[in-house]
Design a protein around this motif. Structure first.
Motif, PDB file in Angstrom:
ATOM      1  N   LYS A  43       0.853  -1.183   0.000  1.00  0.00           N
ATOM      2  CA  LYS A  43       0.000   0.000   0.000  1.00  0.00           C
ATOM      3  C   LYS A  43       0.894   1.241   0.000  1.00  0.00           C
ATOM      4  O   LYS A  43       2.120   1.143  -0.041  1.00  0.00           O
ATOM      5  N   ALA A  44       0.271   2.403   0.055  1.00  0.00           N
ATOM      6  CA  ALA A  44       1.048   3.623   0.277  1.00  0.00           C
ATOM      7  C   ALA A  44       1.409   3.690   1.748  1.00  0.00           C
ATOM      8  O   ALA A  44       0.622   3.301   2.613  1.00  0.00           O
ATOM      9  N   LEU A  45       2.594   4.176   2.055  1.00  0.00           N
ATOM     10  CA  LEU A  45       3.020   4.346   3.439  1.00  0.00           C
ATOM     11  C   LEU A  45       2.583   5.734   3.909  1.00  0.00           C
ATOM     12  O   LEU A  45       2.987   6.748   3.329  1.00  0.00           O
ATOM     13  N   VAL A 108      10.654   2.332 -13.199  1.00  0.00           N
ATOM     14  CA  VAL A 108       9.619   1.423 -12.699  1.00  0.00           C
ATOM     15  C   VAL A 108      10.228   0.408 -11.737  1.00  0.00           C
ATOM     16  O   VAL A 108      11.252  -0.217 -12.040  1.00  0.00           O
ATOM     17  N   GLY A 109       9.617   0.252 -10.577  1.00  0.00           N
ATOM     18  CA  GLY A 109      10.082  -0.704  -9.581  1.00  0.00           C
ATOM     19  C   GLY A 109      11.279  -0.249  -8.773  1.00  0.00           C
ATOM     20  O   GLY A 109      11.714  -0.955  -7.858  1.00  0.00           O
ATOM     21  N   LYS A 110      11.824   0.928  -9.091  1.00  0.00           N
ATOM     22  CA  LYS A 110      13.023   1.398  -8.397  1.00  0.00           C
ATOM     23  C   LYS A 110      12.865   2.825  -7.862  1.00  0.00           C
ATOM     24  O   LYS A 110      13.843   3.454  -7.475  1.00  0.00           O
ATOM     25  N   THR A 111      11.626   3.322  -7.858  1.00  0.00           N
ATOM     26  CA  THR A 111      11.389   4.726  -7.527  1.00  0.00           C
ATOM     27  C   THR A 111      10.457   4.864  -6.330  1.00  0.00           C
ATOM     28  O   THR A 111       9.432   4.165  -6.238  1.00  0.00           O
ATOM     29  N   LEU A 112      10.801   5.768  -5.432  1.00  0.00           N
ATOM     30  CA  LEU A 112       9.915   6.143  -4.325  1.00  0.00           C
ATOM     31  C   LEU A 112       9.466   7.586  -4.553  1.00  0.00           C
ATOM     32  O   LEU A 112      10.290   8.490  -4.720  1.00  0.00           O
ATOM     33  N   GLY A 135       0.611   0.455  -9.640  1.00  0.00           N
ATOM     34  CA  GLY A 135       1.678  -0.428  -9.184  1.00  0.00           C
ATOM     35  C   GLY A 135       3.072  -0.194  -9.712  1.00  0.00           C
ATOM     36  O   GLY A 135       3.986  -0.974  -9.423  1.00  0.00           O
ATOM     37  N   ARG A 136       3.312   0.879 -10.460  1.00  0.00           N
ATOM     38  CA  ARG A 136       4.647   1.070 -11.034  1.00  0.00           C
ATOM     39  C   ARG A 136       5.675   1.571 -10.021  1.00  0.00           C
ATOM     40  O   ARG A 136       6.858   1.260 -10.104  1.00  0.00           O
ATOM     41  N   PHE A 137       5.209   2.358  -9.041  1.00  0.00           N
ATOM     42  CA  PHE A 137       6.137   3.002  -8.107  1.00  0.00           C
ATOM     43  C   PHE A 137       5.644   2.832  -6.663  1.00  0.00           C
ATOM     44  O   PHE A 137       4.496   2.461  -6.425  1.00  0.00           O
ATOM     45  N   ASP A 138       6.540   3.096  -5.736  1.00  0.00           N
ATOM     46  CA  ASP A 138       6.180   3.096  -4.318  1.00  0.00           C
ATOM     47  C   ASP A 138       5.885   4.529  -3.877  1.00  0.00           C
ATOM     48  O   ASP A 138       6.505   5.485  -4.375  1.00  0.00           O
ATOM     49  N   TYR A 139       4.965   4.668  -2.920  1.00  0.00           N
ATOM     50  CA  TYR A 139       4.517   5.996  -2.503  1.00  0.00           C
ATOM     51  C   TYR A 139       4.521   6.141  -0.984  1.00  0.00           C
ATOM     52  O   TYR A 139       4.118   5.223  -0.256  1.00  0.00           O
TER      53      TYR A 139
END
Length: 473
Positions: A43-45, A108-112, A135-139
């Motif tokens: 999820k998003a943090l 993609v997959g490597k970005t916050l 789902g491409r990035f973390d948030y």
């Protein structure tokens, strides 16, 4: 204290340590960040907590260590970023807006992607569910007043956010910033577990550190100033600036009842210094009634500024059902801010070892914030038996805590009376005091600083319960 003389603590996960203005900070919350990063169906943090406790710093350092690409958008300093969320709230449009605004390629997959001060842009809370589904990035989302701004969110993202609530530095984290080494903590923990007295020299030094913590508190910038200069005047000046910032937030973000919230905030120190430390509304206004002020108390709690401690009628599980919501104490989120807001020069008295005269409220505040930071809900008990400072629930048991500021810490009539009630079946109580480790029947006497080792038991990971239906028709 310079980086070339401070040793990195031994036998501890180094990922929780950060250099901050020339001092070493240990933040246990980073372990929660890592659990989030490694979780499936991420999820998003959502990181919440009061101002000036180090949320933004910790998120940046965590990103630096764990991601190849990091994007930060602050909705106060970069107000035009709000335009990203004024159009269609779909993932492609939002990500296109972010890349255009930041002028940065996202891997993609490597970005916050970090949205800071999101209380200034409530639309991001609605949009986050589309970004998570993409789902491409973390948030990561963060802000200091999210708890009081939830009403402005049009569509609350239920199930799309993982909440981590941060607090000021705990006493343990303060000690590490001051240079206490891992071997000292190991010695103290062994004394705690085996109920052995702490060596006198270590005991005296830890008591002095505890006294320092009661006036410095856990705001990272304040701790940094103390460690670097040990100038209490500068410490108090910084704390008063933070208090002024909190008052500005009350004026800016409280949609109504600004006067009530301000009156409660300004009255907290004097209420804690009263004989029984309970918050009395008639001290604000003789005609004040709880139903008119209840939302104001909740505002201060949700803003991370105050810690309510409710009275219970009986120390029986679940404690929540035994609460009296109209009878409570109100502690500050940081004991250093409490000392700075007091009229008297309490800092001088505390540093000279005088924790016995009118210092009960200061000590209690330390334990309120320590217990809350460890995941406990704080309550007290005041009945015909007398008053118990804190009653906490640790999974399936109730624990009584007494906080003693004077030398007569073995005099605790109320504690004895409550333990003697057979129907309550209580068999564990702690008295935190100036003395050393000692055990007597159901009561364990611990030095003030031993609060470091009071932990909340974790819920067993394998807690599934399945009922077989094979015997049903």
């Amino acid at each position: 204290m310079s980086q070339n003389v401070l040793k990195m603590p031994e036998n501890v996960a180094l990922r929780a340590y950060f250099w901050y203005g020339g001092i070493m900070l240990y933040r246990r919350d980073v372990e929660k960040f890592e659990q989030w990063k490694n979780a499936e169906n991420k999820k998003a943090l959502l990181v919440t907590g009061a101002r000036q406790i180090g949320k933004t710093f910790l998120i940046r350092e965590f990103a630096r260590r764990n991601y190849e690409t990091f994007v930060e958008i602050n909705f106060i300093t970069q107000e035009s970023a709000k335009l990203i969320f004024e159009g269609d709230l779909n993932a492609d449009s939002i990500i296109q807006g972010i890349t255009a605004f930041c002028k940065q390629k996202l891997e993609v997959g490597k970005t916050l992607i970090f949205f800071d001060e999101v209380q200034e842009c409530p639309e991001i809370r609605t949009a986050i569910k589309f970004l998570i589904d993409d789902g491409r990035f973390d948030y990561v989302e963060s802000g200091s007043l999210l708890g009081v701004q939830y009403k402005s969110v049009k569509s609350y993202p239920v199930g799309y956010e993982h909440l981590v609530k941060m607090f000021p530095l705990t006493f343990e984290e303060f000690c590490i910033a001051c240079g206490v080494q891992e071997q000292t903590f190991s010695l103290l923990e062994d004394c705690f577990n085996s109920l052995k007295p702490v060596p006198v020299s270590v005991h005296n030094t830890m008591k002095q550190l505890f006294q320092a913590y009661t006036i410095v508190g856990g705001m990272p910038a304040v701790v940094q100033e103390y460690v670097n200069s040990h100038d209490i005047a500068k410490v108090v000046e910084m704390q008063k600036d933070i208090l002024a910032l909190y008052r500005q937030d009350i004026a800016k973000y409280s949609e109504k009842d600004k006067e009530k919230i301000s009156a409660i905030f300004d009255n907290m120190p004097s209420q804690l210094d009263s004989k029984n430390r309970r918050f009395k509304l008639n001290s604000i206004r003789s005609t004040a009634r709880m139903e008119r002020y209840e939302e104001s108390f909740i505002w201060l709690k949700d803003a991370g500024v105050a810690i309510p401690c409710y009275n219970i009628v009986a120390p029986q599980i679940p404690l929540k059902l035994n609460e009296q919501s109209n009878l409570f104490k109100l502690y500050m989120s940081d004991v250093g801010l409490l000392c700075a807001s007091c009229i008297d020069n309490v800092q001088f008295s505390i540093l000279n070892g005088d924790l016995s005269v009118n210092m009960g409220s200061v000590l209690e505040n330390v334990y309120a914030q320590e217990l809350v930071a460890k995941g406990f809900e704080v309550r007290f008990m005041n009945k015909k038996f007398g008053e118990i400072d804190f009653v906490i629930q640790n999974q399936g048991k109730v624990i009584l805590l007494e906080i003693k500021s004077g030398s007569n810490f073995k005099k605790h009539t109320a504690l004895n009376n409550v333990l003697a009630v057979k129907e309550w079946k209580l068999n564990e109580a702690f008295v935190f005091c100036m003395g050393n480790v000692e055990r007597s029947d159901f009561i364990t006497y611990l030095p003030w600083y031993m609060i470091i080792f009071m932990k909340k038991d974790e819920v067993p990971k394998n807690s599934k319960f399945e009922v077989s239906l094979s015997n049903l028709l």
